[in-house]
Scaffold this motif. Structure first.
Motif, mmCIF file in Angstrom:
data_model
loop_
_atom_site.group_PDB
_atom_site.id
_atom_site.type_symbol
_atom_site.label_atom_id
_atom_site.label_comp_id
_atom_site.label_asym_id
_atom_site.label_seq_id
_atom_site.Cartn_x
_atom_site.Cartn_y
_atom_site.Cartn_z
ATOM 1 N N MET A 1 0.855 -1.181 0.000
ATOM 2 C CA MET A 1 0.000 0.000 0.000
ATOM 3 C C MET A 1 0.898 1.240 0.000
ATOM 4 S SD MET A 1 -3.221 -0.680 2.533
ATOM 5 C CE MET A 1 -4.650 -1.543 1.928
ATOM 6 N N VAL A 2 0.691 2.104 -0.977
ATOM 7 C CA VAL A 2 1.392 3.387 -0.948
ATOM 8 C C VAL A 2 0.554 4.364 -0.145
ATOM 9 C CG1 VAL A 2 2.637 3.056 -3.100
ATOM 10 C CG2 VAL A 2 0.344 4.016 -3.153
ATOM 11 N N TRP A 3 1.198 5.327 0.481
ATOM 12 C CA TRP A 3 0.439 6.259 1.320
ATOM 13 C C TRP A 3 0.929 7.682 1.123
ATOM 14 C CZ3 TRP A 3 3.243 9.113 4.795
ATOM 15 C CH2 TRP A 3 4.488 8.591 5.206
ATOM 16 N N THR A 4 0.022 8.598 1.386
ATOM 17 C CA THR A 4 0.291 10.037 1.358
ATOM 18 C C THR A 4 -0.459 10.668 2.508
ATOM 19 O OG1 THR A 4 0.468 10.047 -1.058
ATOM 20 C CG2 THR A 4 0.086 12.145 -0.009
ATOM 21 N N ARG A 5 0.136 11.646 3.141
ATOM 22 C CA ARG A 5 -0.567 12.321 4.235
ATOM 23 C C ARG A 5 -0.739 13.797 3.928
ATOM 24 N NH1 ARG A 5 2.681 15.392 7.465
ATOM 25 N NH2 ARG A 5 4.939 14.993 7.466
ATOM 26 N N GLU A 6 -1.843 14.340 4.430
ATOM 27 C CA GLU A 6 -2.021 15.785 4.353
ATOM 28 C C GLU A 6 -0.966 16.469 5.200
ATOM 29 O OE1 GLU A 6 -6.850 16.262 3.731
ATOM 30 O OE2 GLU A 6 -5.931 16.842 5.613
ATOM 31 N N PRO A 7 -0.467 17.636 4.764
ATOM 32 C CA PRO A 7 0.528 18.345 5.573
ATOM 33 C C PRO A 7 -0.034 18.704 6.942
ATOM 34 C CG PRO A 7 0.356 19.280 3.367
ATOM 35 C CD PRO A 7 -0.785 18.339 3.522
ATOM 36 N N GLN A 8 0.804 18.537 7.952
ATOM 37 C CA GLN A 8 0.382 18.901 9.302
ATOM 38 C C GLN A 8 0.995 20.225 9.741
ATOM 39 O OE1 GLN A 8 1.549 15.311 11.350
ATOM 40 N NE2 GLN A 8 -0.499 14.427 11.172
ATOM 41 N N ILE A 9 2.019 20.670 9.016
ATOM 42 C CA ILE A 9 2.616 21.978 9.282
ATOM 43 C C ILE A 9 2.810 22.670 7.944
ATOM 44 C CG2 ILE A 9 3.802 21.295 11.422
ATOM 45 C CD1 ILE A 9 6.340 20.923 9.791
ATOM 46 N N ALA A 10 2.894 23.992 7.962
ATOM 47 C CA ALA A 10 2.998 24.753 6.710
ATOM 48 C C ALA A 10 4.253 24.395 5.945
ATOM 49 C CB ALA A 10 2.962 26.255 7.011
ATOM 50 N N GLY A 11 5.324 24.030 6.634
ATOM 51 C CA GLY A 11 6.597 23.776 5.985
ATOM 52 C C GLY A 11 6.614 22.585 5.075
ATOM 53 N N ASP A 12 5.738 21.599 5.314
ATOM 54 C CA ASP A 12 5.787 20.411 4.454
ATOM 55 C C ASP A 12 4.629 20.354 3.458
ATOM 56 O OD1 ASP A 12 3.681 19.732 6.043
ATOM 57 O OD2 ASP A 12 4.550 17.903 6.852
ATOM 58 N N GLN A 13 3.966 21.501 3.222
ATOM 59 C CA GLN A 13 2.964 21.552 2.169
ATOM 60 C C GLN A 13 3.644 21.485 0.814
ATOM 61 O OE1 GLN A 13 -0.529 24.142 4.350
ATOM 62 N NE2 GLN A 13 0.762 25.120 2.854
ATOM 63 N N ARG A 14 3.031 20.780 -0.089
ATOM 64 C CA ARG A 14 3.618 20.633 -1.415
ATOM 65 C C ARG A 14 3.708 21.980 -2.133
ATOM 66 N NH1 ARG A 14 7.029 17.008 -3.627
ATOM 67 N NH2 ARG A 14 6.617 16.597 -5.835
ATOM 68 N N GLY B 1 -1.482 31.187 -5.408
ATOM 69 C CA GLY B 1 -2.302 30.497 -4.428
ATOM 70 C C GLY B 1 -2.660 29.117 -4.919
ATOM 71 N N SER B 2 -3.251 28.343 -4.048
ATOM 72 C CA SER B 2 -3.581 26.954 -4.338
ATOM 73 C C SER B 2 -4.697 26.870 -5.380
ATOM 74 C CB SER B 2 -4.017 26.268 -3.047
ATOM 75 O OG SER B 2 -4.405 24.941 -3.287
ATOM 76 N N PRO B 3 -4.604 25.970 -6.374
ATOM 77 C CA PRO B 3 -5.613 25.924 -7.445
ATOM 78 C C PRO B 3 -6.998 25.514 -6.982
ATOM 79 C CG PRO B 3 -4.050 24.105 -7.662
ATOM 80 C CD PRO B 3 -3.500 25.029 -6.618
ATOM 81 N N ASN B 4 -7.104 24.738 -5.895
ATOM 82 C CA ASN B 4 -8.413 24.295 -5.413
ATOM 83 C C ASN B 4 -8.773 24.902 -4.062
ATOM 84 O OD1 ASN B 4 -9.428 22.230 -7.444
ATOM 85 N ND2 ASN B 4 -7.354 21.482 -7.073
ATOM 86 N N ARG B 5 -8.103 26.024 -3.742
ATOM 87 C CA ARG B 5 -8.414 26.785 -2.525
ATOM 88 C C ARG B 5 -8.120 26.011 -1.251
ATOM 89 N NH1 ARG B 5 -9.553 31.945 -4.577
ATOM 90 N NH2 ARG B 5 -10.971 31.779 -6.347
ATOM 91 N N ASP B 6 -7.361 24.927 -1.348
ATOM 92 C CA ASP B 6 -7.074 24.107 -0.182
ATOM 93 C C ASP B 6 -5.651 23.578 -0.322
ATOM 94 O OD1 ASP B 6 -6.863 22.162 1.829
ATOM 95 O OD2 ASP B 6 -8.998 21.662 1.706
ATOM 96 N N GLU B 7 -4.707 24.185 0.390
ATOM 97 C CA GLU B 7 -3.303 23.798 0.294
ATOM 98 C C GLU B 7 -3.097 22.329 0.641
ATOM 99 O OE1 GLU B 7 -0.745 25.497 -0.682
ATOM 100 O OE2 GLU B 7 -1.130 27.635 -0.463
ATOM 101 N N ARG B 8 -3.839 21.835 1.621
ATOM 102 C CA ARG B 8 -3.635 20.458 2.080
ATOM 103 C C ARG B 8 -4.077 19.453 1.010
ATOM 104 N NH1 ARG B 8 -2.453 20.554 7.501
ATOM 105 N NH2 ARG B 8 -2.972 22.484 8.597
ATOM 106 N N ILE B 9 -5.232 19.696 0.413
ATOM 107 C CA ILE B 9 -5.728 18.772 -0.603
ATOM 108 C C ILE B 9 -4.832 18.796 -1.829
ATOM 109 C CG2 ILE B 9 -7.573 18.470 -2.302
ATOM 110 C CD1 ILE B 9 -8.176 17.159 0.319
#
Length: 858
Positions: free
Chosen positions: A197-210, A221-229
């Protein structure tokens, strides 16, 4: 704490690059004989944790579905699609030369809402094991729900998506789950088989947002208005790409035993870009993106290593053959590379390419070039040149981005141009490509015309836009005293919709000589064209006798025309007198008074259906007020009787009760208001556009072509009448009058502006198909934004009609709505209303809308 955050950031990204020291220009991927996914694939999703919104899930699901390129109807967009991105992945093949599958879809989905704090790796593995067994799923008491049980097969990617609320124990064995953005998890099933199983997690801190990875000069800004998604989607797509090309760890991998894959090496290269990777920027919505998916979703995708160009890309680069590509269009662009961003970025072109283009447009006086983008390596292996001769190298201009010794806008005084480009090897990532736009100029300097007839300007059939800096003159030479006429067939000489001529268009000149001058300070218009006719062109070799004969012939013709005109006027007066007599119109009292023949009633009159003695249907209007205003209405209508789109006044008569009435032609379909309310389906979009043009033409006759301009004063859908063929003619001239321009109230519309404002409301009603209950309410706008809210896209179209699927028709209806708002905005202009649109502007815009609606391509 700060040290921990920095460490987390570095591990999240640099962990993807195990052998960075080996990365150089000779990097490539090689196949190691392992598993790649060549059959249609599905992605089964395990949503792990609480707080995941339905909108975010749809973004993820749509991203997976969008990978199948065959589901796109349009593939030539300048913006890469997720299907384009997957086509790069499909260049990777197995030992049997089978490419990666072209079909990817969403499979089963499970949703775990159980414990999410202080999780351990074993707990995650246990839940991952359960989704393959219905009994195990039921054992979680409703905290684990699935659309269906996961199946075990080689064509499925099992993907775990952790929400931001899932927290792991901060111990050595949990370190990867705490600090990494994505990874792999081996799960042993009850059957004894082990699946990955491959996995991905939503960022928990601003520094590791994609998005931090993409932030640079082009990130808004984020294309879908949600940096985490958006971060989650980016990592998930990278996992899917790696699974498709390297499912068992022995597929496509980087050389030097680096372990780098189709996405990880590009992440390293792009991270070195100080300005950040190129992105499309939507300044209105304050967002950036580099690709689009189905349903209009936008994404920020990870770059893929393209084997063909030995570089990173989002869309496959185009290659060129040995033969020249010939352009015969009057306006086009020439490029090497694939556009990523309009302001900074083409993807790298292919190496070892020698490309040639030839532009030929025989009618052109010159070809104007504009450098849109130029990123060409400063190396002897590379060159880009543009020549006006294929055989003379001295007539060439060479371009390199490093020296800047070139003009970004230049002309070749020729009807041909030759472009040659050599890309060399290798194509560096910094050399992303180039793009030139060109436009063929159809006029330059002065041209004398002595032909009987012809066309000047830019005929619409060429679909050519003029260029900046034109200085063109046409001089039509006719003999003095003879007819020289111009008829403008196409006018769009401003950057928007309008015709910028401020006076009546010239139609005829008898001085024998006409000059038309055209100058441009912009290239934002679509040009113009005019037909000309010279009855007697000047021939300097003719003798005086021929000239005298011609003049005498013109005089004789004028006398004959005058005689015919007198005869016609006399007959018209006789006809008019006849119409005023009881013998001309015989109406029975029964037909007039019968209630079933009443077809309309207003504050000033009642209208009945009646019959001529010859059997023709007419409409009789009995006036409640016979004051001088009735006489004014008749006077105006008699002046307009020849116009095909204005209701014809046939005469006046009296019935047997000696009541006076006006007699009009009968309009079989009744008012536009009734048709929109009761029979909207019979008025399709094409008919509504024709109706708008016909009404606009009638108003143009009132405002421009009467010696003393007239305003209608009551343009409503109730006063627009339709005949049996849906031709529209304004009636209801009870409020019409000659323009006086004596309104001095700064907040009051001028008389013509009032008509334009009413026309705007009529256009809005044609678009929406709904009556406007409070017309005066549309004059109370405080700001322009309120006017813009009148039409908000396709949801504003009449829902009783099918919305066209053709792109040109959608664009035409949107432009139609903009013209309606433009007219209504005249109520927002105060003072002397100098800025309200004139009727010639509106008619020009509506003509373009009709042409666009009927065109095959746009």
């Amino acid at each position: 704490m700060m040290g921990f955050l920095l460490t987390a950031f570095l591990l999240c990204y640099l962990s993807q690059f195990p052998s960075l020291s080996q990365a150089d220009s000779s990097f490539n991927l090689s196949y190691n004989g392992g598993k790649i996914m060549t059959e249609p694939a599905t992605v089964s999703l395990l949503w792990f944790g609480i707080g995941q919104k339905e909108s975010g899930r749809e973004v993820v699901q749509n991203a997976i579905t969008s990978l199948t390129s065959t589901w796109y109807h349009v593939m030539d967009s300048k913006v890469p699609t997720l299907g384009n991105w997957w086509e790069i992945i499909r260049q990777y093949r197995d030992n049997s030369n089978n490419p990666v599958t072209d079909t990817v879809d969403v499979g089963a989905e499970c949703f775990n809402t159980g414990p999410h704090l202080n999780m351990t790796r074993d707990q995650v593995a246990e839940i991952g094991q359960s989704v393959f067994n219905k009994t195990y799923i039921d054992g979680y008491g409703g905290k684990l729900n699935c659309t269906q049980v996961f199946e075990v097969n080689d064509n499925t990617i099992y993907h775990v998506l952790f929400s931001k609320h899932v927290m792991f124990l901060d111990s050595k064995e949990q370190r990867k789950l705490v600090t990494m953005c994505s990874g792999n998890l081996m799960v042993e099933l009850s059957t004894g088989k082990t699946v990955k199983m491959v996995w991905t997690r939503e960022p928990q801190i601003a520094g590791d947002q994609r998005s931090t990875f993409f932030q640079g000069n082009f990130y808004l800004g984020s294309p879908n208005r949600d940096e985490r998604i958006d971060s989650l989607v980016n990592h998930m797509l990278a996992n899917i790409a790696q699974e498709a090309t390297n499912k068992d760890g022995r597929g496509w991998l980087g050389n030097y035993d680096s372990g780098l894959t189709v996405t990880s090496y590009c992440a390293y290269l792009i991270q070195r870009e100080k300005a950040g990777p190129p992105l499309f920027m939507d300044t209105k919505r304050n967002m950036s993106f580099n690709a689009v998916g189905l349903k209009g979703y936008r994404y920020m995708l990870p770059y893929i290593w393209d084997q063909n160009i030995r570089n990173c890309a989002l869309k496959a680069s185009e290659s060129c053959g040995a033969d020249s590509i010939i352009f015969k269009q009057s306006r086009e662009y020439v490029r090497a590379g694939i556009i990523v961003n309009h302001t900074d970025g083409l993807q790298p072109y292919r190496p070892n390419q020698n490309c040639k283009w030839k532009i030929t447009y025989p009618q052109a006086k010159f070809i104007s070039f504009s450098v849109n983008y130029l990123s060409v390596a400063a190396d002897s292996n590379y060159f880009l040149k543009i020549c006006d001769s294929e055989s003379n190298p001295k007539k060439c201009s060479f371009f390199q981005s490093n020296n800047g010794n070139f003009d970004s806008n230049f002309k070749l005084m020729s009807s041909k141009a030759f472009i040659e480009f050599n890309s060399g090897d290798p194509a560096s990532f910094e050399s992303r490509g180039w793009e030139f736009s060109y436009t063929a100029g159809l006029c330059n300097g002065k041209k004398n015309l002595n032909d009987h007839h012809g066309v000047i300007g830019y005929p619409p059939s060429t679909s050519i836009s003029y260029v900046e800096g034109l200085s063109c003159q046409w001089i039509l030479h006719g003999k003095q005293g003879t007819l020289v006429s111009l008829s403008f067939t196409h006018i769009n000489i401003s950057k928007d919709l309008d015709c910028t001529l401020k006076s009546h268009l010239p139609q005829m000149n008898l001085t024998g000589k006409v000059m038309v001058a055209f100058y441009t300070q912009t290239d934002k218009g679509n040009g113009w064209s005019a037909d000309f006719y010279i009855s007697s062109p000047i021939n300097r070799n003719e003798n005086m006798l021929i000239m005298i004969i011609v003049v005498l012939m013109i005089v004789a013709a004028s006398v004959f025309v005058s005689f015919i005109a007198v005869v016609l006027l006399k007959r018209k007066d006789e006809h008019k007198n006849k119409m005023h007599s009881d013998e001309g119109i015989m109406l029975t009292s029964l037909e007039i008074n019968a209630e079933e023949n009443r077809i309309g009633e207003g504050p000033s009159a009642i209208v009945y259906r009646a019959v001529f003695t010859d059997g023709r249907l007419v409409a009789t209007k009995f006036l409640r007020d016979t004051a001088s205003r009735t006489q004014l209405q008749e006077e105006i209508l008699h002046k307009l009787s020849s116009h095909p789109n204005i209701i014809s006044l046939l005469g006046q008569a009296q019935d047997r009760l000696w009541r006076r009435c006006l007699v009009f032609e009968f309009m079989g379909r009744g008012s536009l208001s009734w048709n929109l309310r009761e029979r909207a389906e019979t008025l399709d979009w094409d008919k509504r556009l024709v109706i708008a043009l016909q009404v606009c033409s009638a108003i143009q006759q009132l405002h421009l072509y009467l010696k003393q301009p007239v305003y209608h004063g009551n343009i409503t859908s109730e006063n627009i009448l339709l005949d049996e063929f849906c031709n529209a003619k304004p009636g209801g001239f009870g409020a019409a009058n000659y323009c006086s321009n004596d309104r001095t109230n700064p907040g009051q519309l001028s008389e013509m502006a009032e008509d334009i404002w009413s026309l705007g409301l009529l256009l809005l009603e044609l678009l929406k198909g709904k009556p406007l209950a409070d017309r005066d309410g549309y004059k109370n706008f405080r700001i322009m934004e309120e006017i813009n809210e009148l039409v908000g896209g396709q949801e504003s179209f009449d829902e009783r009609l099918d919305i066209p699927k053709d792109k040109c028709k959608i664009m035409a209806l949107a432009k139609f709505g903009e013209i309606a708002k433009w007219c209504i905005s005249s109520s927002w202009s105060f003072g002397k209303n100098q800025n309200y649109p004139k009727i010639v502007d509106v008619l020009s815009g509506l003509t373009q809308v009709k042409q666009l609606f009927s065109s095959a391509s746009c």
